[in-house]
Design an enzyme around this catalytic site. Structure first.
Site, PDB file in Angstrom:
ATOM      1  N   ASP A   1      -1.738   9.964  -6.916  1.00 26.24           N
ATOM      2  CA  ASP A   1      -1.743   9.069  -5.949  1.00 26.24           C
ATOM      3  C   ASP A   1      -2.825   8.177  -5.866  1.00 26.24           C
ATOM      4  O   ASP A   1      -4.089   8.745  -5.840  1.00 26.24           O
ATOM      5  CB  ASP A   1      -1.673  10.013  -4.440  1.00 26.24           C
ATOM      6  CG  ASP A   1      -1.698   9.233  -3.231  1.00 26.24           C
ATOM      7  OD1 ASP A   1      -2.061   7.998  -3.133  1.00 26.24           O
ATOM      8  OD2 ASP A   1      -1.126   9.683  -2.167  1.00 26.24           O
TER       9      ASP A   1
ATOM     10  N   CYS B   1      -5.632   8.937  -3.476  1.00 26.70           N
ATOM     11  CA  CYS B   1      -6.039  10.473  -3.620  1.00 26.70           C
ATOM     12  C   CYS B   1      -7.484  10.669  -4.038  1.00 26.70           C
ATOM     13  O   CYS B   1      -7.836   9.965  -5.022  1.00 26.70           O
ATOM     14  CB  CYS B   1      -5.058  11.264  -4.160  1.00 26.70           C
ATOM     15  SG  CYS B   1      -5.709  12.900  -5.147  1.00 26.70           S
TER      16      CYS B   1
ATOM     17  N   CYS C   1      -7.617  12.334  -7.349  1.00 25.88           N
ATOM     18  CA  CYS C   1      -7.036  11.841  -8.254  1.00 25.88           C
ATOM     19  C   CYS C   1      -7.846  10.683  -8.897  1.00 25.88           C
ATOM     20  O   CYS C   1      -8.178  10.525  -9.905  1.00 25.88           O
ATOM     21  CB  CYS C   1      -5.874  10.997  -7.732  1.00 25.88           C
ATOM     22  SG  CYS C   1      -4.389  12.262  -7.088  1.00 25.88           S
TER      23      CYS C   1
ATOM     24  N   ARG D   1       1.712  10.174  -1.514  1.00 22.09           N
ATOM     25  CA  ARG D   1       1.894  11.391  -0.631  1.00 22.09           C
ATOM     26  C   ARG D   1       2.648  11.105   0.735  1.00 22.09           C
ATOM     27  O   ARG D   1       3.096  11.644   1.282  1.00 22.09           O
ATOM     28  CB  ARG D   1       0.796  12.211  -0.531  1.00 22.09           C
ATOM     29  CG  ARG D   1       0.227  12.854  -1.654  1.00 22.09           C
ATOM     30  CD  ARG D   1      -1.296  13.360  -1.592  1.00 22.09           C
ATOM     31  NE  ARG D   1      -2.026  12.239  -1.456  1.00 22.09           N
ATOM     32  CZ  ARG D   1      -3.483  12.496  -0.800  1.00 22.09           C
ATOM     33  NH1 ARG D   1      -3.685  13.639  -0.515  1.00 22.09           N
ATOM     34  NH2 ARG D   1      -4.160  11.303  -0.786  1.00 22.09           N
TER      35      ARG D   1
END
Length: 253
Positions: free
Chosen positions: A130, A133, A136, A160
């Site tokens: 994502d 994120c 991430c 998400r």
């Protein structure tokens, strides 16, 4: 962290639980698997298998696994262990389902970061990511170090918050960019990435696969064997984990 999409991914098994609670008891029959499959929409007879426990069947939809009695009166959710070998039999079943799903994926529909030509590929992982994120972004900030350790990273999108949200649109912008690797790196650094629309993108397909295999959060890191590593790991810890999984798999087989 359990995301909304992760909850949806498990809704099939939860739905089975609700349906099972309202079913009348079934008479014992040699074709019990077929009878059980008929009770659950979307479940085929191939999804119902004998479990190691007499009188209990395993029902698997994608990577979602549950156990049900032959009379369809009781349904169990949880992990089943072989205490003689200490093997998690349920996780082995999930891994096999995830491996089958991953094997069908086309790398041309991913954004792939490979090791330098001078470094042989030791491991290949599929990472659901994502753009917004935090972990991430941390993982991607170390992508060069990961590649230098011989790990090829195949990125798939898993915004998400779901469709028609900012993260989803960012993923599509990255995919439609002329240089997807540079665009992904820029987006994960917080830069505003823009591109011309390029028609259908694989974002929705990626998201669907993530739900199918029971993804609960990002980054979602999977081996080609379907093992779910979990979230962020440092480059060294990642390689150590991949080596351990490979050695364990070799020992079992």
């Amino acid at each position: 962290m359990l995301t909304e999409s992760g909850c949806r991914a498990g809704s099939v098994v939860l739905g089975m639980l609700l349906v099972a609670s309202s079913l009348p008891a079934m008479a014992e029959d040699t074709d019990a698997r077929a009878q059980l499959a008929e009770q659950f929409p979307g479940v085929s007879v191939d999804d119902v298998k004998d479990s190691p426990i007499p009188g209990i069947f395993e029902v698997a939809v994608g990577a979602q696994v549950a156990y049900i009695t032959a009379d369809a009166k009781f349904l169990l959710r949880g992990d089943l262990y072989d205490l003689d070998t200490n093997v998690n039999l349920t996780e082995s079943r999930r891994s096999a389902a995830r491996a089958a799903a991953i094997e069908q994926l086309d790398p041309a529909q991913m954004i792939v970061f490979s090791p330098p030509d001078s470094v042989p590929v030791r491991h290949t992982i599929t990472v659901f990511t994502d753009i917004d994120c935090g972990y991430c972004r941390k993982f991607h900030s170390e992508i060069d170090q990961v590649n230098e350790r011989g790990v090829e990273v195949r990125y798939m999108f898993f915004p998400r918050t779901g469709p028609n949200q900012a993260s989803w649109r960012k993923a599509e912008m990255v995919w439609c960019a002329k240089d997807r690797q540079k665009a992904l790196t820029a987006a994960k650094a917080g830069e505003n990435v823009t591109s011309e629309p390029c028609g259908d993108t694989p974002v929705a397909a990626h998201f669907g696969v993530g739900e199918q295999i029971g993804l609960r959060g990002t980054p979602g890191v999977f081996t080609n064997g379907g093992q779910y590593i979990g979230g962020y790991l440092s480059p060294d810890d990642l390689v150590q984990t991949l080596d351990q999984l490979e050695n364990t798999h070799a020992a079992v087989n």
